[in-house]
Design an enzyme around this catalytic site. Sequence first.
Site, PDB file in Angstrom:
ATOM      1  N   ARG A 104     -17.458 -12.204 -11.032  1.00  0.00           N
ATOM      2  CA  ARG A 104     -16.707 -10.865 -11.259  1.00  0.00           C
ATOM      3  C   ARG A 104     -15.722 -10.628 -10.231  1.00  0.00           C
ATOM      4  O   ARG A 104     -16.343 -10.860  -8.941  1.00  0.00           O
ATOM      5  CB  ARG A 104     -17.877  -9.877 -11.541  1.00  0.00           C
ATOM      6  CG  ARG A 104     -18.530  -9.766 -12.789  1.00  0.00           C
ATOM      7  CD  ARG A 104     -17.619  -9.441 -14.028  1.00  0.00           C
ATOM      8  NE  ARG A 104     -17.941  -9.273 -15.286  1.00  0.00           N
ATOM      9  CZ  ARG A 104     -18.089 -10.399 -16.098  1.00  0.00           C
ATOM     10  NH1 ARG A 104     -17.704 -11.394 -15.628  1.00  0.00           N
ATOM     11  NH2 ARG A 104     -18.492 -10.268 -17.304  1.00  0.00           N
ATOM     12  N   ARG A 126       6.865   2.741  -9.477  1.00  0.00           N
ATOM     13  CA  ARG A 126       5.719   1.897  -9.346  1.00  0.00           C
ATOM     14  C   ARG A 126       5.961   0.662  -9.878  1.00  0.00           C
ATOM     15  O   ARG A 126       6.139   0.188 -10.875  1.00  0.00           O
ATOM     16  CB  ARG A 126       4.578   2.454  -9.830  1.00  0.00           C
ATOM     17  CG  ARG A 126       3.937   3.910  -9.298  1.00  0.00           C
ATOM     18  CD  ARG A 126       3.670   3.721  -7.677  1.00  0.00           C
ATOM     19  NE  ARG A 126       2.848   5.113  -7.163  1.00  0.00           N
ATOM     20  CZ  ARG A 126       2.746   5.128  -6.025  1.00  0.00           C
ATOM     21  NH1 ARG A 126       2.895   4.213  -5.095  1.00  0.00           N
ATOM     22  NH2 ARG A 126       2.043   6.274  -5.431  1.00  0.00           N
ATOM     23  N   ALA A 164      -0.577  12.083  -3.112  1.00  0.00           N
ATOM     24  CA  ALA A 164      -1.880  11.414  -2.861  1.00  0.00           C
ATOM     25  C   ALA A 164      -1.877  10.343  -1.884  1.00  0.00           C
ATOM     26  O   ALA A 164      -0.760  10.060  -1.328  1.00  0.00           O
ATOM     27  CB  ALA A 164      -2.038  10.510  -4.313  1.00  0.00           C
ATOM     28  N   LEU A 217      -4.447   7.216   0.780  1.00  0.00           N
ATOM     29  CA  LEU A 217      -5.504   6.305   0.780  1.00  0.00           C
ATOM     30  C   LEU A 217      -6.524   6.912   1.924  1.00  0.00           C
ATOM     31  O   LEU A 217      -5.953   7.298   2.904  1.00  0.00           O
ATOM     32  CB  LEU A 217      -5.168   5.017   1.046  1.00  0.00           C
ATOM     33  CG  LEU A 217      -4.383   4.183   0.016  1.00  0.00           C
ATOM     34  CD1 LEU A 217      -3.780   2.834   0.716  1.00  0.00           C
ATOM     35  CD2 LEU A 217      -5.101   3.957  -0.999  1.00  0.00           C
ATOM     36  N   GLU A 260      -1.646  14.346   3.419  1.00  0.00           N
ATOM     37  CA  GLU A 260      -0.775  13.716   2.233  1.00  0.00           C
ATOM     38  C   GLU A 260      -0.034  15.050   1.660  1.00  0.00           C
ATOM     39  O   GLU A 260       1.313  14.628   1.589  1.00  0.00           O
ATOM     40  CB  GLU A 260      -1.420  13.178   1.085  1.00  0.00           C
ATOM     41  CG  GLU A 260      -2.228  11.732   1.580  1.00  0.00           C
ATOM     42  CD  GLU A 260      -1.053  10.622   2.089  1.00  0.00           C
ATOM     43  OE1 GLU A 260       0.081  10.728   1.704  1.00  0.00           O
ATOM     44  OE2 GLU A 260      -1.334   9.931   3.131  1.00  0.00           O
ATOM     45  N   GLU A 320       3.979  14.311   2.285  1.00  0.00           N
ATOM     46  CA  GLU A 320       4.724  14.204   0.983  1.00  0.00           C
ATOM     47  C   GLU A 320       5.438  15.344   0.528  1.00  0.00           C
ATOM     48  O   GLU A 320       6.452  14.934   0.012  1.00  0.00           O
ATOM     49  CB  GLU A 320       3.737  13.444  -0.060  1.00  0.00           C
ATOM     50  CG  GLU A 320       3.400  12.182   0.166  1.00  0.00           C
ATOM     51  CD  GLU A 320       2.967  11.398  -1.049  1.00  0.00           C
ATOM     52  OE1 GLU A 320       2.598  12.256  -2.138  1.00  0.00           O
ATOM     53  OE2 GLU A 320       2.125  10.502  -0.982  1.00  0.00           O
ATOM     54  N   GLY A 341     -14.300  -1.554 -13.673  1.00  0.00           N
ATOM     55  CA  GLY A 341     -14.412  -2.853 -14.273  1.00  0.00           C
ATOM     56  C   GLY A 341     -14.057  -3.961 -13.122  1.00  0.00           C
ATOM     57  O   GLY A 341     -14.087  -5.253 -13.408  1.00  0.00           O
ATOM     58  N   GLU A 398       8.820   5.768  -1.599  1.00  0.00           N
ATOM     59  CA  GLU A 398       8.670   7.125  -1.266  1.00  0.00           C
ATOM     60  C   GLU A 398       9.944   7.761  -0.935  1.00  0.00           C
ATOM     61  O   GLU A 398      10.199   8.849  -1.057  1.00  0.00           O
ATOM     62  CB  GLU A 398       7.553   7.303  -0.111  1.00  0.00           C
ATOM     63  CG  GLU A 398       6.139   7.329  -0.471  1.00  0.00           C
ATOM     64  CD  GLU A 398       5.122   7.648   0.475  1.00  0.00           C
ATOM     65  OE1 GLU A 398       5.321   7.825   1.558  1.00  0.00           O
ATOM     66  OE2 GLU A 398       4.059   7.937   0.202  1.00  0.00           O
TER      67      GLU A 398
END
Length: 209
Positions: A47, A74, A86, A88, A103, A107, A126, A154
């Site tokens: 996996r 994107r 958004a 990280l 953010e 932004e 998954g 951005e």
Amino acid sequence: MPDLRDVPEQWPVAESHLEYDGGGWVVRLRNDRIRRPGHPEDEPFSRLVLEHPGAAIVLAMDDQDRVLCLWQYRHAVRHTLVQLPAGLLDVDGEDPIDVARRELVEEAGLEARSWTHLISAYSSPGITSEMSHFYLATDLTEVGRGDFELEHEEAEMVLDWVPFADLHDAVVAGRLADAHLALAVLVAGSRLAPVPRGSGTDHQKEQDS
């Protein structure tokens, strides 16, 4: 029926090795060979796990029930998507709410006096360990971005305010495909029910029809 809740669990890992270390970025790709519990005779199976620090997503709503949206390219999906501010969680130990605050300033040049945690959810369990934390930000004030400069994708993004009702309708109709946006809007809609209708174009079309 099992309990309706998520349960922490760790299946046996026979071996694990790093496929990609992120090249100085924040993600790593790991290959784990795992076994089903209680079946030591079975061959391990592979996996891939994309190690990800997580993210904070902000649904910023003004006093007219409008949401600040970003139109951003994107590359992975070859689309410009309608998204929310958004960022990280790429600083060790940083609280998700602090990332959300940062953010929103970087932004959008906004600060919020009121913050409500909507939900925390795994983005794609998954394949990745990423957990995203969603916040509703209200009572907004324009503060500017300071010395923060947008770059790369951005630098080309477009910001605009969208009536919450229109945004909700567009998500339900399948016109917006960003999962973070959809989840934030649907959870906020359940908290804000009935959905604020305002003077959005989609709702006006329904009234006129």
